[in-house]
Design a protein around this motif. Structure first.
Motif, PDB file in Angstrom:
ATOM      1  N   ASN A   1      49.067  34.135  23.134  1.00  0.00           N
ATOM      2  CA  ASN A   1      49.612  35.287  23.851  1.00  0.00           C
ATOM      3  C   ASN A   1      50.576  36.078  22.967  1.00  0.00           C
ATOM      4  O   ASN A   1      51.489  36.738  23.460  1.00  0.00           O
ATOM      5  CB  ASN A   1      50.350  34.826  25.124  1.00  0.00           C
TER       6      ASN A   1
ATOM      7  N   ASP B   1      41.918  27.032  38.115  1.00  0.00           N
ATOM      8  CA  ASP B   1      41.882  27.639  36.780  1.00  0.00           C
ATOM      9  C   ASP B   1      41.443  29.106  36.874  1.00  0.00           C
ATOM     10  O   ASP B   1      40.388  29.406  37.438  1.00  0.00           O
ATOM     11  CB  ASP B   1      40.915  26.861  35.875  1.00  0.00           C
ATOM     12  N   GLY B   2      42.274  29.978  36.355  1.00  0.00           N
ATOM     13  CA  GLY B   2      41.926  31.400  36.320  1.00  0.00           C
ATOM     14  C   GLY B   2      42.370  32.187  37.543  1.00  0.00           C
ATOM     15  O   GLY B   2      42.195  33.408  37.579  1.00  0.00           O
ATOM     16  N   VAL B   3      42.960  31.507  38.545  1.00  0.00           N
ATOM     17  CA  VAL B   3      43.410  32.270  39.722  1.00  0.00           C
ATOM     18  C   VAL B   3      44.665  33.073  39.354  1.00  0.00           C
ATOM     19  O   VAL B   3      45.371  32.741  38.400  1.00  0.00           O
ATOM     20  CB  VAL B   3      43.738  31.349  40.937  1.00  0.00           C
ATOM     21  N   THR B   4      44.888  34.135  40.083  1.00  0.00           N
ATOM     22  CA  THR B   4      46.103  34.930  39.858  1.00  0.00           C
ATOM     23  C   THR B   4      47.114  34.568  40.933  1.00  0.00           C
ATOM     24  O   THR B   4      46.811  34.618  42.123  1.00  0.00           O
ATOM     25  CB  THR B   4      45.779  36.435  39.916  1.00  0.00           C
TER      26      THR B   4
ATOM     27  N   LYS C   1      50.320  36.466  37.919  1.00  0.00           N
ATOM     28  CA  LYS C   1      50.088  35.762  36.650  1.00  0.00           C
ATOM     29  C   LYS C   1      48.777  34.985  36.703  1.00  0.00           C
ATOM     30  O   LYS C   1      48.509  34.315  37.710  1.00  0.00           O
ATOM     31  CB  LYS C   1      51.249  34.791  36.430  1.00  0.00           C
ATOM     32  N   GLU C   2      47.994  35.057  35.624  1.00  0.00           N
ATOM     33  CA  GLU C   2      46.766  34.258  35.595  1.00  0.00           C
ATOM     34  C   GLU C   2      47.140  32.819  35.249  1.00  0.00           C
ATOM     35  O   GLU C   2      47.817  32.560  34.252  1.00  0.00           O
ATOM     36  CB  GLU C   2      45.787  34.819  34.562  1.00  0.00           C
ATOM     37  N   ILE C   3      46.703  31.909  36.099  1.00  0.00           N
ATOM     38  CA  ILE C   3      47.116  30.506  35.981  1.00  0.00           C
ATOM     39  C   ILE C   3      46.010  29.694  35.309  1.00  0.00           C
ATOM     40  O   ILE C   3      44.830  29.894  35.587  1.00  0.00           O
ATOM     41  CB  ILE C   3      47.372  29.928  37.398  1.00  0.00           C
ATOM     42  N   SER C   4      46.431  28.756  34.431  1.00  0.00           N
ATOM     43  CA  SER C   4      45.437  27.793  33.929  1.00  0.00           C
ATOM     44  C   SER C   4      45.505  26.561  34.841  1.00  0.00           C
ATOM     45  O   SER C   4      46.572  26.226  35.361  1.00  0.00           O
ATOM     46  CB  SER C   4      45.713  27.425  32.468  1.00  0.00           C
TER      47      SER C   4
ATOM     48  N   ASN D   1      52.756  29.025  33.817  1.00  0.00           N
ATOM     49  CA  ASN D   1      51.376  29.379  33.486  1.00  0.00           C
ATOM     50  C   ASN D   1      50.342  28.370  33.949  1.00  0.00           C
ATOM     51  O   ASN D   1      49.147  28.630  33.820  1.00  0.00           O
ATOM     52  CB  ASN D   1      51.232  29.523  31.956  1.00  0.00           C
TER      53      ASN D   1
END
Lengths: 285, 467
Positions: free
Chosen positions: A125, B221-224, B228-231, B305
């Motif tokens: 990032n 994984d990948g949800v906002t 913020k996009e979350i892992s 994150n």
């Protein structure tokens, strides 16, 4: 005047001390490379070159050698071409002196600091990926990707050391008599012919010095690689010097570490010897 | 001709210098390793030994400490003035970042010079340093009433942590027996951290097994979440042995052992299965996580994150700090269950003594003071968790410090009591074995090899290393 008998021996002592100071660690390292010496497992025992055999039979030595050579050749070639090119532009341009001050800045940074700076900018990032993404370009894993890590450390080396090549090349270019270039232009030579037939041959002695210094430095490179990747991911950036460090300091296996270093020394010796011979021939001619 | 020969000489000198420089970097740090014969217990400090314990017995002496930058070191530095006032001993502290610390400590200890009297250590470091005789066995000091304060209370330490500090120096055996190489001062087990707010928002239960965790991480994984996009997951993945600490929650749960009967066993069917599951989970971590150290993984989780994170339970003070974006949002759970139950590695930061120290009596006074009930209780407020003494772990101070951290206080104690153990075979070569194993896991996570290929290759390298 009568000379003291002891005086010649006394006068040779400093030279002898320097010789011992150089040879003792070197020969100790060479001896350890033929032993099974682990720092926490007793004294060195001769093992008939098993360390060298292990290095190459396991493939690790060959891989590290390949990384060492790839790194050294890539950095020397890129830095020399870029450095000479930029030096020619600076020598021509009106603001050459101003840009020379600016361009030398990376060289003034300690390599570890410069690498850490790039490490921050090249994270997933980080700034560079942000700029790439903003420009609609694909991002990269840089130091964290097995396919991109070596290229990333090479680029950091190029960023730090190209100014060194520029400085030497500029000095070399100034020693090329302008009359020769003018004469060749009058004879009808274009800029490319002029560069290949006039500038480049006269720049050869400087180029040999550049390749000698950058070549030896790149073969032995440790700080940029260790600071950025510690030789990883996996072994993607493990050159001989980093492998020796990991074996010796992390695993306390000094026998294996010294075997890697002896191979590195042989390689460096060979390259330095060849280049010095070329330089000697240049001087004589 | 003359000129030529002079230049030849210059070239030779230059080449010789290059040769010297090529090896001198590693050689200069290494004198001969002949420190093993120093008699235990004999030092200048002992000449002032009194008949009964006296904190002033070593007044006027000066001791040097080498510490890793860690809350434990911060605690010691913050309180050491009290020790100096109590004993009249002067203490000099040097703290270094972890990787520099390990290198400097190793070179100092093997030199046998005794420049540093006391240092921070843990099980794998004890394995490297105890066998060649670089560390002082502390059991005789514990047993000596003239050297140890009556109220120090050795029995108050968790038995599992004392056991992790013992080793009889036999390769691949003798763990928990023989010499006591260090006194525990900080404990970490490995827990599952989760973002309670994210799980609530998506209606996901706290996972109890590996498969449930993988499924939950895949779903998130990948949800906002909050812009913020979350892992789905994050963990350290760098190619050094500390990566095996969080992996121990998978390795142990599949019954994996590193060495069996003197041979590498990391590529056993259960070893391969554990890595395959770990790789499956790591696919929901950021791509760069495969090179993260604990610090980077922790920062990633603190930055908000990731939904799940497995690492040292004592990272909680960082999550719950006032300036943390995830303060009050983290849940703490036991490591997920596998075919063989739950499992956690164990890392115990402890204090050890240099065998070559010339001030052993004074150093032992500092070790017992730094691991006393008072100092370890005081350390709670400074973020030095988890306590290594049962009385401190169950103290009101610990309850108060963790009162807003959900079920943290219960979870870490259950991990320590039921699941945590040092899971690897002790030997002087263990760190090398661990590095090889961690590199194989990294290779599998990065998709460079299958888990089986990577572990088969690692097993060959481990066998060569432990030969």
């Amino acid at each position: 005047m009568k000379h003291s008998r002891i005086l010649p021996y006394l006068l040779s002592l400093p030279g002898l001390a320097i010789l011992v100071a150089i040879l003792y660690p070197f020969l100790t390292g060479a001896w350890w490379s033929f032993t099974s010496y682990r720092l926490n497992r007793g004294d060195p025992e001769f093992n008939w070159g098993e360390n060298y055999l292990n290095l190459f039979s396991s493939g690790e030595g060959g891989h590290a050698l390949l990384i060492t050579l790839t790194y050294a050749i890539s950095t020397v070639v890129i830095e020399t071409i870029l450095g000479v090119g930029i030096a020619m532009l600076l020598n021509k341009g009106k603001y050459g002196n101003f840009f020379r001050i600016l361009i030398v800045l990376p060289l003034l940074l300690p390599p570890v600091i410069a690498t850490l700076m790039w490490k921050v900018m090249l994270t997933q990032n980080g700034l560079v990926n942000f700029l790439l993404e903003s420009g609609g370009l694909p991002t990269s894993l840089w130091f964290n990707g097995p396919q991109t890590a070596l290229l990333s450390v090479i680029l950091v080396d190029v960023w730090i050391f190209t100014p060194f090549v520029i400085l030497l090349a500029q000095a070399g270019l100034r020693s090329v008599p302008i009359e020769l270039r003018e004469a060749s232009s009058i004879d009808g030579a274009g800029p490319i012919r002029n560069f290949i037939s006039v500038t480049l041959p006269l720049l050869r002695p400087v180029l040999v010095v550049i390749i000698l210094f950058r070549g030896i430095d790149s073969l032995k490179m440790f700080d940029i690689i260790y600071t950025s990747t510690k030789g990883g991911p996996i072994d993607a950036t493990t050159n001989l010097h980093v492998m020796a460090y990991l074996d010796g300091i992390r695993s306390l296996n000094f026998g294996m570490a010294m075997a890697s270093l002896m191979i590195l020394w042989l390689l460096t010796y060979f390259v330095a010897n060849r280049l010095l011979k070329i330089r000697r021939q240049e001087s004589l001619s | 001709m003359r000129k030529n020969s002079r230049m030849n000489g210059a070239a030779k000198s230059f080449s010789t210098a290059i040769a010297g420089l090529a090896v001198v970097g590693l050689v200069t740090g290494c004198a001969t390793a002949d420190t093993a014969d120093t008699p235990t217990g004999a030092s200048d400090g002992d000449t002032t030994k009194s008949e009964s314990f006296d904190w002033k017995a070593y007044e006027g002496q000066e001791i040097n400490l080498l510490l890793n930058q860690h809350p434990l070191a911060d605690t010691l530095a913050a309180n050491v003035g009290d020790f100096e006032a109590l004993t009249g001993i002067t203490v000099n502290i040097e703290s270094l970042a972890e990787s520099d610390y390990m290198v400097k400590l190793t070179t100092e200890l093997q030199s046998g010079g005794g420049s540093y009297d006391m240092f921070m250590t843990a099980s794998p470091m004890n394995y490297q340093y105890a066998a060649p005789g670089w560390m002082e066995d502390l059991q005789p000091w514990v047993d000596d009433p003239t050297q140890t304060a009556a109220d120090w209370d050795f029995e108050d330490f968790y038995p599992a942590l004392i056991s992790a500090s013992r080793w009889d120096t036999t390769d691949f055996g003798g763990a928990g027996q023989g010499g006591l190489w260090s006194i525990p001062a900080n404990e970490e087990g490995y827990a599952l951290f989760y973002r309670q707010d994210i799980l609530d928002a998506y209606g996901i239960e706290v996972p109890n097994t590996h498969d449930e965790l993988i499924a939950a991480a895949a779903k998130l994984d990948g949800v906002t979440f909050e812009g913020k996009e979350i892992s789905g997951f994050v963990a350290r993945g760098d190619k050094t042995y500390p990566t095996l600490n969080p992996f121990s929650t998978f390795g142990g749960a599949y019954g994996v052992q590193d060495i069996v009967d003197g041979k590498a066993a990391v590529n056993s069917p259960e070893g391969v299965k554990a890595v395959e599951k770990w790789v499956e989970l790591m696919q929901y971590a950021p791509a760069a996580a495969s090179t993260y150290t604990w610090y980077e993984a922790m920062q990633d989780f603190i930055a908000g994150n990731a939904a799940f994170y497995i690492d040292a339970d004592h990272m909680a003070p960082g999550f719950e700090a006032d300036d943390s974006p995830i303060q009050g949002k983290v849940g703490y759970a036991l490591p997920p269950e596998g075919p063989e139950g739950r499992s956690s590695g164990l890392w115990v930061w402890s204090f050890g003594m240099n065998e070559a120290s010339q001030h052993k009596g004074a150093t032992w006074q500092l070790i017992q003071w730094a691991t006393s009930k008072d100092i370890l209780t005081n350390a709670i407020g400074l973020g030095n968790m988890n306590p290594t003494r049962m009385s401190v772990a169950q103290s009101d101070e610990m309850v108060a410090a963790t009162s807003t951290w959900g079920n943290y206080n219960a979870v870490w104690q259950e991990i320590l009591a039921e699941h945590a153990a040092w899971p690897h075979s002790p030997s002087g070569t263990w760190t090398e074995v661990g590095d090889i194993w961690a590199t194989a896991i990294q290779s599998a996570v990065l998709g460079q090899q299958t888990a089986k290929e990577a572990l088969d290759e690692a097993a060959v390298k481990i066998d060569a290393a432990i030969k």
